[in-house]
Design a protein around this motif. Structure first.
Motif, short mmCIF file in Angstrom:
data_model
loop_
_atom_site.label_atom_id
_atom_site.label_comp_id
_atom_site.label_asym_id
_atom_site.label_seq_id
_atom_site.Cartn_x
_atom_site.Cartn_y
_atom_site.Cartn_z
N LEU B 222 0.84 -1.20 0.00
CA LEU B 222 0.00 0.00 0.00
C LEU B 222 0.87 1.26 0.00
N PRO B 223 0.34 2.37 -0.51
CA PRO B 223 1.09 3.63 -0.40
C PRO B 223 1.37 3.93 1.08
N GLN B 224 2.49 4.58 1.35
CA GLN B 224 2.97 4.66 2.73
C GLN B 224 1.99 5.34 3.68
N THR B 225 1.32 6.41 3.21
CA THR B 225 0.40 7.11 4.11
C THR B 225 -0.71 6.17 4.58
N TRP B 226 -1.18 5.34 3.63
CA TRP B 226 -2.19 4.35 3.99
C TRP B 226 -1.59 3.24 4.82
N GLY B 227 -0.43 2.77 4.35
CA GLY B 227 0.22 1.64 4.99
C GLY B 227 0.48 1.90 6.46
N ASP B 228 0.98 3.08 6.78
CA ASP B 228 1.29 3.39 8.18
C ASP B 228 0.05 3.34 9.05
N ARG B 229 -1.08 3.69 8.45
CA ARG B 229 -2.31 3.69 9.23
C ARG B 229 -2.89 2.28 9.41
N ILE B 230 -2.77 1.47 8.35
CA ILE B 230 -3.45 0.17 8.35
C ILE B 230 -2.56 -0.96 8.87
N ASN B 231 -1.33 -1.01 8.42
CA ASN B 231 -0.48 -2.19 8.67
C ASN B 231 -0.36 -2.57 10.14
N LYS B 232 -0.24 -1.57 10.99
CA LYS B 232 0.00 -1.89 12.40
C LYS B 232 -1.20 -2.57 13.06
N TRP B 233 -2.36 -2.44 12.44
CA TRP B 233 -3.56 -3.07 12.99
C TRP B 233 -3.77 -4.50 12.51
N LEU B 234 -2.99 -4.93 11.54
CA LEU B 234 -3.13 -6.32 11.08
C LEU B 234 -2.73 -7.27 12.21
#
Lengths: 308, 281
Positions: B222-234
């Protein structure tokens, strides 16, 4: 004695398909009740509903006055053999029984006694994955008997058994019933039921077709059919036909008489000077009676192909 | 079998009234039964052994070879080496073994007909699920926490020769080492929930691997701005926060992450319990 298993207007639908259709019946203790019907008639589904594995779409079934799941000691209430391979293949026969016994604190001594009873003591430590169908049935039977149950529910228990095993299981079922237990056993073979059961529940397409003692079913089924061959078919027919006697002619010289014995037919013919060339009493077999009873309810009927 | 035929009167051993009234289903007995189930399948021993061996096996190998190579390693390689996390990286393999075992324990009953024997014996059903979860998480906890601690001390023993070892008394170290065991325990619970929902061994393992391993890989694209928000919640990223030293914007704080991960397991198990009650066996 009052009924132990009570089914009231049981219905089970899988999507569009109705497997069990408004089935009400009761099963009494002290006798072997045969649950008879062609494959796909809904026998297994009904049995699964009795022990709560499948939930009815509507209606209810109770064991000893309560739904099975509400009993505190379920294995003492009902022992069920629903399929020969209700096992995990990697486990040994003894461990399979120990696992089930552990759920309610049944001793390992009883497990060993039952392994001996069903004739699996020698292979108790063998993986059940290598078992034949017959050995699987014996193991399933031992599992069903673990809790010394008041009621036994067995789905086609003779499947895969050799003749010795079939004889053995007939004795066992009769003995269990004689001890006062409730025994419900399914089969798609009328001949098997005639030898084992005292009472019959016949179902087809999920519906109850008959609820009769075996003896009465046999009496009804064996109504005599007499084949007659005579050159004077027309005259004989007129003499025989009556309120309780039915005569059909397949060709001018051949009659099928229902409702009269061959002796009576022969006497009437002799008294009227009618020559008989053939007089054959034909007793419908149980299997034929069962077939004619369930014919309309067969799920998969071969369709007749007519060539132009 | 001949003796049976010679004596066709078959007497089923009967129970006394006292014996019969004692054979009630209790949570404790169902737990014993599930423990026995786990012990009596070879596949449980194999997967559990793999889980236990992979952590020290991989960890000690990394520590030992790094200690040996240290003088020949380039500064960049030395900078990349994490003397705490790298010797514990065997958890990546261990989590697969624990997850596979969890799925097999529940979904494996559906591949034959065992589940019907189980549920006929325990018709209230839910005690079976809770007993399975209890047995496997307890087993995972009591084996994997000590395994992680032993791996830590042996690995650091090798690294101490090169003066690059971390010590137990360093802040965050006990949390990270014990965290390996805690993380794997929650993995077991999550995988069991997945297995109970899917009811098929291959499908369950597929879903488990997809959620734990594949999902983070896909999300990392994912693009980083999205990734930073989503990835940590996986799930796995959240859970592994417990084993990371620093937390920045792209990861959750250790305990918060762990609680989120445990939350996923709880949700999976609640869904599994509702389905277990509702579905035909």
């Amino acid at each position: 004695m009052c009924a132990v298993i009570e089914a009231t207007q049981l219905v089970k639908r899988y999507g569009e398909k109705t497997a069990v259709d408004d089935l009400s019946f009761s099963v009494k203790p002290g006798i072997v009740t045969g649950f008879l019907g062609p494959n796909g008639a809904g026998k297994s589904t009904t049995m699964r509903m009795i022990v709560g594995l499948d939930a009815p779409t509507s209606g209810a079934v109770t064991v000893n006055g309560r739904p099975y799941a509400e009993h505190r000691a379920p294995l003492h209430e009902v022992g069920a053999l629903l399929e020969a391979k209700a096992v995990q293949n990697g486990r040994s026969a003894r461990n399979h029984l120990l696992v089930l016994a552990a759920t309610c604190g049944i001793s390992s001594r009883r497990v060993d006694e039952l392994l001996g009873l069903v004739g699996l003591a020698d292979v108790a430590s063998k993986r059940v994955g290598g078992f034949s169908l017959g050995m699987g049935q014996r193991l399933g039977l031992a599992a069903a008997l673990l809790g010394d149950p008041a009621t036994l529910i067995l789905d086609e228990p003779v499947n895969g058994l050799d003749p010795d095993g079939i004889l053995w299981i007939r004795h066992l079922l009769r003995d269990l019933a004689a001890e006062g237990r409730t025994v419900l056993v399914s089969s798609h073979l009328m001949s098997e039921m005639a030898l084992t059961a005292d009472h019959l529940l016949v179902i087809g397409r999920g519906r109850l077709i008959a609820d009769v003692p075996v003896a009465e079913f046999i009496r009804q089924a064996s109504s005599d059919l007499v084949n007659v061959r005579t050159p004077d078919g027309g005259r004989l027919r007129e003499l025989l036909v009556g309120a309780t006697v039915h005569v059909t002619a397949s060709s001018p010289g051949r009659l099928e008489v229902l409702g009269m014995t061959s002796e009576q037919i022969g006497d009437i013919a002799a008294a009227n000077g009618i020559r008989l060339h053939e007089l054959v009493a034909h007793q419908a077999s149980l299997e034929e009676a069962f077939m004619s009873l369930t014919h309309d309810s067969l799920e998969y009927q071969p369709t007749e192909v007519t060539h132009p | 079998m001949t003796d049976i035929l010679d004596n066709p009167r078959v007497a089923v051993p009967t129970m006394t009234d006292a014996e019969a009234s004692a054979i009630k289903v209790t949570a404790r007995r169902v737990t014993r039964s599930e423990w026995l189930k786990l012990r009596t399948l070879r596949s449980s021993w194999l997967t559990m052994a793999l889980a236990i061996v992979s952590v020290p096996g991989i960890g000690i190998a990394i520590a030992w070879s790094t200690a040996n190579d240290w003088p020949n390693m380039r500064p960049r390689q030395k900078l990349h080496f994490d003397p705490l996390a790298d010797p514990l990286s065997g958890f990546n393999l261990a989590q697969l073994a624990v997850g596979v075992l969890a799925v097999m324990l529940i979904a494996g009953e559906y591949s034959g007909g065992m589940i019907r024997a189980t549920l006929a014996a325990v018709p209230r059903r839910l005690p079976v699920l809770w007993a399975k979860v209890g047995v496997l998480t307890t087993l995972t906890l009591v084996t994997m926490v000590p395994t992680a601690i032993v791996t830590f001390f042996i690995s650091e023993h090798f690294l101490a020769v090169r003066h690059i070892a971390v010590t137990w008394s360093t802040p965050d170290v006990p949390r990270i080492v014990i965290g390996v065991g805690l993380y794997l325990t929650v993995v077991a619970a999550l995988a069991m929930g997945i297995g109970a929902i899917v009811r098929n061994v291959a499908g369950g393992i597929g879903a488990f691997v997809g959620i734990i391993l594949v999902l983070p890989v896909i999300a990392s694209a994912l693009p980083q701005t999205w990734g930073d928000r989503i990835n940590k919640w996986l799930p796995s990223n959240a859970g592994q926060a417990l084993m990371s030293i620093s937390s920045d914007n792209s990861t959750l704080s250790p305990w918060r992450g762990f609680i989120v991960f445990a939350g996923y397991a709880v949700v999976a198990l609640i869904a599994a319990s509702i389905l277990l009650r509702r579905r035909d066996a």
